[in-house]
Design a protein around this motif. Structure first.
Motif, short mmCIF file in Angstrom:
data_model
loop_
_atom_site.label_atom_id
_atom_site.label_comp_id
_atom_site.label_asym_id
_atom_site.label_seq_id
_atom_site.Cartn_x
_atom_site.Cartn_y
_atom_site.Cartn_z
N ARG A 256 32.92 76.08 8.15
CA ARG A 256 32.96 77.16 7.53
C ARG A 256 31.23 77.96 7.44
NH1 ARG A 256 37.12 77.15 3.42
NH2 ARG A 256 38.22 75.07 3.99
N LEU A 257 30.59 77.07 7.60
CA LEU A 257 29.09 77.59 7.68
C LEU A 257 28.66 78.21 8.99
CD1 LEU A 257 27.92 74.12 6.09
CD2 LEU A 257 28.05 76.29 4.93
N ARG A 258 27.50 78.56 8.92
CA ARG A 258 26.67 79.08 10.14
C ARG A 258 26.78 78.11 11.16
NH1 ARG A 258 20.63 81.07 9.46
NH2 ARG A 258 20.38 80.76 11.71
N HIS A 259 27.04 78.66 12.50
CA HIS A 259 27.46 77.78 13.70
C HIS A 259 26.37 76.75 13.83
CE1 HIS A 259 24.27 79.77 15.92
NE2 HIS A 259 24.97 80.97 15.46
N ASP A 260 25.15 77.29 13.46
CA ASP A 260 23.97 75.89 13.78
C ASP A 260 24.39 74.64 12.87
OD1 ASP A 260 23.01 78.56 13.90
OD2 ASP A 260 21.13 78.03 13.03
N TYR A 261 25.04 74.69 11.83
CA TYR A 261 25.39 73.53 11.19
C TYR A 261 26.42 72.47 12.03
CZ TYR A 261 23.34 75.22 6.82
OH TYR A 261 22.52 75.65 5.99
N MET B 102 14.19 79.14 13.60
CA MET B 102 15.69 79.02 13.44
C MET B 102 16.28 80.04 12.41
SD MET B 102 16.99 75.33 12.30
CE MET B 102 18.61 75.09 11.89
N HIS B 103 15.47 80.45 11.45
CA HIS B 103 16.02 81.74 10.49
C HIS B 103 15.77 82.94 11.27
CE1 HIS B 103 16.79 83.33 6.70
NE2 HIS B 103 15.90 84.13 6.97
N PHE C 17 12.23 93.67 -1.20
CA PHE C 17 12.14 92.22 -0.69
C PHE C 17 12.20 91.20 -2.10
CE2 PHE C 17 9.87 94.03 2.85
CZ PHE C 17 10.62 93.68 4.03
N ARG C 18 13.33 90.72 -2.17
CA ARG C 18 13.75 90.09 -3.29
C ARG C 18 12.89 88.87 -3.76
NH1 ARG C 18 19.03 88.30 -2.28
NH2 ARG C 18 18.66 89.31 -0.31
N SER C 19 12.26 88.17 -2.57
CA SER C 19 11.63 87.01 -2.79
C SER C 19 10.02 87.39 -3.11
CB SER C 19 11.69 85.94 -1.75
OG SER C 19 11.17 86.53 -0.45
N ILE D 194 18.03 76.40 5.67
CA ILE D 194 17.53 76.99 6.75
C ILE D 194 16.86 78.52 6.13
CG2 ILE D 194 18.13 78.08 8.85
CD1 ILE D 194 20.39 76.08 8.92
N GLU E 45 19.95 80.51 1.24
CA GLU E 45 20.65 81.55 0.78
C GLU E 45 22.08 81.47 1.81
OE1 GLU E 45 19.43 85.34 0.92
OE2 GLU E 45 17.21 84.68 0.51
N ARG F 72 17.82 82.70 14.80
CA ARG F 72 19.08 82.50 14.51
C ARG F 72 19.81 81.47 15.61
NH1 ARG F 72 22.64 85.52 11.33
NH2 ARG F 72 21.25 86.07 9.67
N GLU G 174 13.12 87.03 4.94
CA GLU G 174 14.12 87.57 4.20
C GLU G 174 15.09 88.59 4.45
OE1 GLU G 174 12.99 88.62 -0.04
OE2 GLU G 174 14.60 90.10 -0.01
N ASN G 175 14.44 89.46 5.29
CA ASN G 175 15.33 90.55 5.72
C ASN G 175 14.66 91.31 6.98
OD1 ASN G 175 16.56 93.05 6.14
ND2 ASN G 175 16.79 93.42 3.96
N ARG H 185 24.39 82.77 4.00
CA ARG H 185 24.58 83.58 5.08
C ARG H 185 25.44 83.10 6.24
NH1 ARG H 185 18.87 84.93 7.10
NH2 ARG H 185 19.62 85.26 9.36
N THR H 186 26.27 83.97 6.77
CA THR H 186 27.21 83.29 7.97
C THR H 186 26.88 83.85 9.16
OG1 THR H 186 28.81 84.81 7.12
CG2 THR H 186 29.20 82.52 6.33
N PRO I 285 25.81 73.02 0.51
CA PRO I 285 25.80 73.38 1.91
C PRO I 285 24.72 74.29 2.34
CG PRO I 285 27.89 73.77 1.13
CD PRO I 285 27.30 73.34 -0.18
N HIS I 286 24.30 75.16 1.42
CA HIS I 286 23.06 75.76 1.71
C HIS I 286 21.59 75.39 1.34
CE1 HIS I 286 25.92 78.68 3.21
NE2 HIS I 286 26.64 78.74 2.23
#
Lengths: 304, 241, 315
Positions: free
Chosen positions: C93-98, A26-27, B91-93, A250, A301, A30, A189-190, A303-304, A295-296
């Motif tokens: 307000r959150l990511r669309h998945d939610y 999922m992450h 990478f922060r984590s 997530i 983290e 996306r 992470e990135n 992220r939108t 909510p997160h």
């Protein structure tokens, strides 16, 4: 009450295994993959097929390992099922998600995942029939651990919990001790920095599906071992697994593990006050609670 | 000797809307080449296009005479080109050590020795190697990012505003360190906002505006050029040189 | 002959009701890009709301308020809207998945609660609803014909309303948000509030469809709000072409015809031992329709006319 706690931990370990793969995919890709829980079904049925196959090849394999109802053949079948389910996950991505990804946005992927879920679920129903199946017809009696408070545990449940925890420990060692694990975390992470750090993203996507599928297969077999196998297993577990990823945040693998246990415990403890018919709604209440309070998720983290 | 040449680059995220309309640039070996220009000029886009992160729709990029236009970003390291993004460049984590091990993971048996060598080069990082990289200060993060870039023994390092968000002192340290790298034969291509500081340490300079080359020349000359001062003080566009 | 006509009236009534729900979804997904994974919850809230508010008292059940029909229908819509407002407030307000997950969860929770709460009808559902104007029109063919006319009027009304809405500045804003949220925000608008408005409005329209559906059958039960209805409604929109109201209605009639025809063919021609699996086969088919459309013709059979981006940018 204590029985609910113990059952909750058991269910939680199964949800955790399912949620790990879901949260990673999922992450990275996306999209909320509503077909992830069907991988549990694929895994459960694949193990059923190979269990029967090995038992037929060599009768000794069909014998249970006391005190479990688990047979030698099923133990091998679990490993094969994990591999096969991992490969199926990669194939589903190749056949459907990759193409939809190339054509449209993330939300098209969510739609597609619903379609995929429906196709897998009903094809399994057509192949294996709509009635529930069991790995073993033998009745294994639960052991009365304590009479006051009353607590019943089946040996298979202990095995399932130990095996699930073992898998998570192995995963933890990989994530925290190997460069492959660092790469997985880096991608989570990135992704773009991971890429310029020399990580091949498309290969990583394949590996994530393999791992996610494998873990889902284990979860599916464990669920089948402690409950029963039926084609709507994925439908029944999709919401709790999503709840686990949302509780954990997530993208967080450790969050998914913790989230699985939290959802498993909460769902079982809810039975103390709610009639059991309402339990399918509990994961939704957990999701709402998390969205209101944090909510997160626990480790997610923003992220939108 | 030229290390990196970009010729008539047109690039952008969306095919019909190029951010770079036509940019050419040459980075000489073991020299610092700096790209400056107003916001939105396409400086970062240029560096990303060279690194393979933004698709180049026309023009060529060559490295030591070999065409590498639109490379796969994960293969740049193998070509000897390291890229240090502006922000989120570590990478922060992961811990500091894990960050380095990650970029060294294809180095096989040499990995441990190279990591130790990097720690010897950056003692401040060595002291904190078991800590999460996210806990580092801004300057230390930048040094970790540089160390990660150096881990692959690059011949060219692309850097996107290494001094951004740093204190003047930390910025100075990072830029001086960058300059010193050229003594080992490393070619540096740098985007900077900090014009004066950048021009002081650079050899060659390119000024971009609106996705095109505006002025280029030796950094020393541009530093004393009244036109350059005008762009940055007055913010006006100049006619192409 | 009269049998065929009466079946066609029945078919057209159900398809028109579903079209209204699909139009509601089109406002959310097609025009605003909001993913609703629980269409049935909003459809069901309208259906249950209408019957509870407008029905006759039943032993052991809530409701039976015997309100005038149009007020009951409106009440059902309001209930849908409230559910949508709560879910939307928490997730938009959150990511669309939610939103996708939460709406899917609402549908599961809705069905579960309806099935288990005897005071809401339980597994048996809610009966005891007097269809409006039954005394005047009788219970036969003429009533069904009149009801079809009523549904068509509502459908046309909703259609025209949505067409005007989409052409309005608000509609342009919706598409601006769908296509480029940052740009929309830079216009000084609050995307999350506008999305919430669109989400609630779409859900209210689904609630209206649910109310009409429950009126038509004078009955609603948890069997009517199974997840498959959500998939059917999506398939209708995706086949018709998201963003285009005319396409949405055509997609609805097409998919509903295909669904009923395949069900009829399977029950007629499939061997007895396959009969049990008719549902599974149909579900696989609808899954294939969704996945196939997304892969090969994501714009649908009747795509949205693209006049959009330019006007959104000019603004």
């Amino acid at each position: 009450m204590i029985q609910n706690l113990v059952d909750g931990v058991l269910v939680g370990s199964i949800l955790s295994l399912g949620a790990i793969g879901l949260t990673m995919a999922m992450h990275m890709l996306r999209f909320a993959n509503f077909s992830h829980a069907e991988l549990l079904s694929i895994g459960a049925y694949a193990a059923l097929v190979f269990d029967g196959l090995f038992g037929a090849i060599h009768p000794a394999l069909a014998e249970a390992i006391p005190p479990l109802s688990l047979t030698w053949s099923l133990s091998i079948a679990i490993l094969i099922s994990m591999a096969l389910t991992g490969v199926s996950a990669v194939l589903i991505d190749r056949l459907v998600f990759k193409r939809v990804r190339a054509k449209g946005g993330e939300l098209s992927m969510v739609f597609a995942s619903f379609g995929v879920a429906m196709i897998i679920r009903n094809i399994l129903g057509l192949i294996f029939g709509l009635s529930p199946k069991l790995y073993s017809q033998d009745i294994v009696f639960a052991i009365v651990v304590s009479r006051d408070p009353f607590l019943l545990i089946k040996p298979d449940q202990v095995f399932t919990l130990v095996a699930a925890l073992l898998i998570m420990v192995i995963l933890h060692v990989i994530l925290s001790r190997t460069t492959f694990g660092y790469a997985l975390r880096a991608v989570a992470e990135n992704p773009s920095l991971a890429q310029v750090s020399g990580i091949n993203l498309s290969r990583m996507i394949v590996l994530i599906w393999l791992i996610g599928g494998g873990l889902a297969a284990a979860a599916g077999v464990f669920y089948g071992l402690t409950n029963q196998i039926n084609p709507v297993l994925g439908r029944d577990l999709v919401l709790p697994i999503f709840a686990a990823t949302i509780v954990g945040g997530i993208g967080s693998i450790y969050g998914a593990v913790l989230g699985g246990f939290i959802v498993g415990l909460a769902s079982n403890l809810a039975l103390v006050i709610l009639p059991s018919g309402y339990s399918p709604a509990v994961p939704f209440l957990i999701i709402l609670a998390v969205l209101i309070v944090r909510p997160h998720g626990l480790f997610g983290e923003e992220r939108t | 000797m030229t290390a990196l040449v970009a010729k008539d680059i047109v690039a952008g995220y969306v095919p019909d809307l190029p951010i770079l309309k036509s940019v050419s640039l040459t980075a000489e070996t073991a020299r610092v080449t700096v790209i400056i220009g107003p916001n939105g000029a396409g400086k970062s886009t240029l560096i990303k296009a060279i690194a393979g992160l933004v698709p180049v729709s026309s023009g060529t990029v060559s490295l030591h005479g070999q065409k590498i236009t639109n490379p796969r970003p994960d293969r740049m390291g193998a070509l000897g080109v390291a890229y240090v993004p502006q922000s989120d460049n570590i990478f922060r984590s992961l811990t500091i050590r894990q960050n380095l091990d990650l970029v060294l993971r294809n180095a096989g048996k040499e990995a441990a020795a190279r990591r130790d060598a990097l720690f010897a080069q950056f003692p401040a990082l060595a002291d904190k190697q078991a800590e999460k990289a996210g806990a580092l200060s801004g300057g230390q993060r930048q040094f970790l990012a540089v160390a990660m870039a150096l881990a692959i023994n690059p011949s060219v390092i692309l850097m996107d505003e290494p001094s951004a968000g740093l204190s003047p002192k930390a910025a100075q340290e990072v830029l001086e360190y960058t300059r010193a790298l050229t003594e080992n034969g490393v070619t540096i291509l740098l985007v900077e906002q900090n014009v004066k500081q950048a021009l002081r340490l650079a050899d060659q300079c390119y000024i971009l505006a609106d996705g095109r080359n505006q002025v280029d020349g030796a950094a020393q000359d541009l530093l004393n050029d009244p036109v350059v001062g005008q762009i940055y003080l007055g913010g006006k566009r100049v006619a192409p040189a | 002959m009269i049998g065929v006509i009466s079946y066609l009236v029945f078919f057209a009534t159900v398809a028109s009701i579903l079209s209204i729900a699909v139009l509601g979804l089109n406002l959310q997904w097609g025009n605003t890009g909001l993913f609703n994974g629980g269409v049935v919850a909003f459809f069901g809230a309208g259906a249950y709301g209408t019957l509870i508010l407008g029905g006759t008292p039943q032993a052991g059940q809530m409701g039976g308020f015997e309100l005038p029909y149009l007020i009951a229908l409106l009440g059902g819509m309001v209930i849908s809207g409230i559910v949508a407002w709560v879910v939307g407030l928490l997730t938009l307000r959150l990511r669309h998945d939610y939103l996708a997950i939460a709406t899917f969860g609402v549908a599961v929770a809705f069905e579960t609660v309806m099935r288990n709460s005897d005071w809401l009808g339980g597994a048996q559902g809610i009966r005891g609803f007097e269809r409006p104007l039954r005394d005047a029109l009788g219970n036969g063919f003429s009533y069904n014909l009149a009801f079809l006319a009523f549904v068509l009027v509502v459908l046309i009304g909703i259609y025209l309303f949505l067409e005007r809405l989409i052409a309005s500045p608000f509609g342009r804003l919706l598409r601006a948000i769908r296509e480029d949220e940052t740009a929309a925000r830079s216009l000084g608008k609050s995307p999350s509030r506008i999305r919430l408005t669109a989400f609630v409005a779409g859900s209210v329209i689904m609630g209206l469809a649910g109310g009409l559906y429950a009126t038509f059958y004078a009955f609603i039960s948890p069997q009517d709000v199974l997840p498959i209805l959500t998939f059917q409604i999506w398939a209708m929109l995706i086949v018709g072409g998201a963003g285009n109201n005319k396409g949405a209605v055509m997609g609805t009639f097409l998919i509903w015809a295909a669904w009923t025809a395949s069900g009829w063919a399977l029950s007629r021609f499939a061997p007895m031992d396959v009969q049990l699996y008719t549902g599974s086969i149909q579900f696989v088919l609808i899954g294939l329709v969704i996945v196939g459309m997304l892969m090969w013709r994501p714009q649908g059979l009747f795509p949205e006319k693209l006049v959009v981006s330019q006007s959104a940018k000019d603004k």
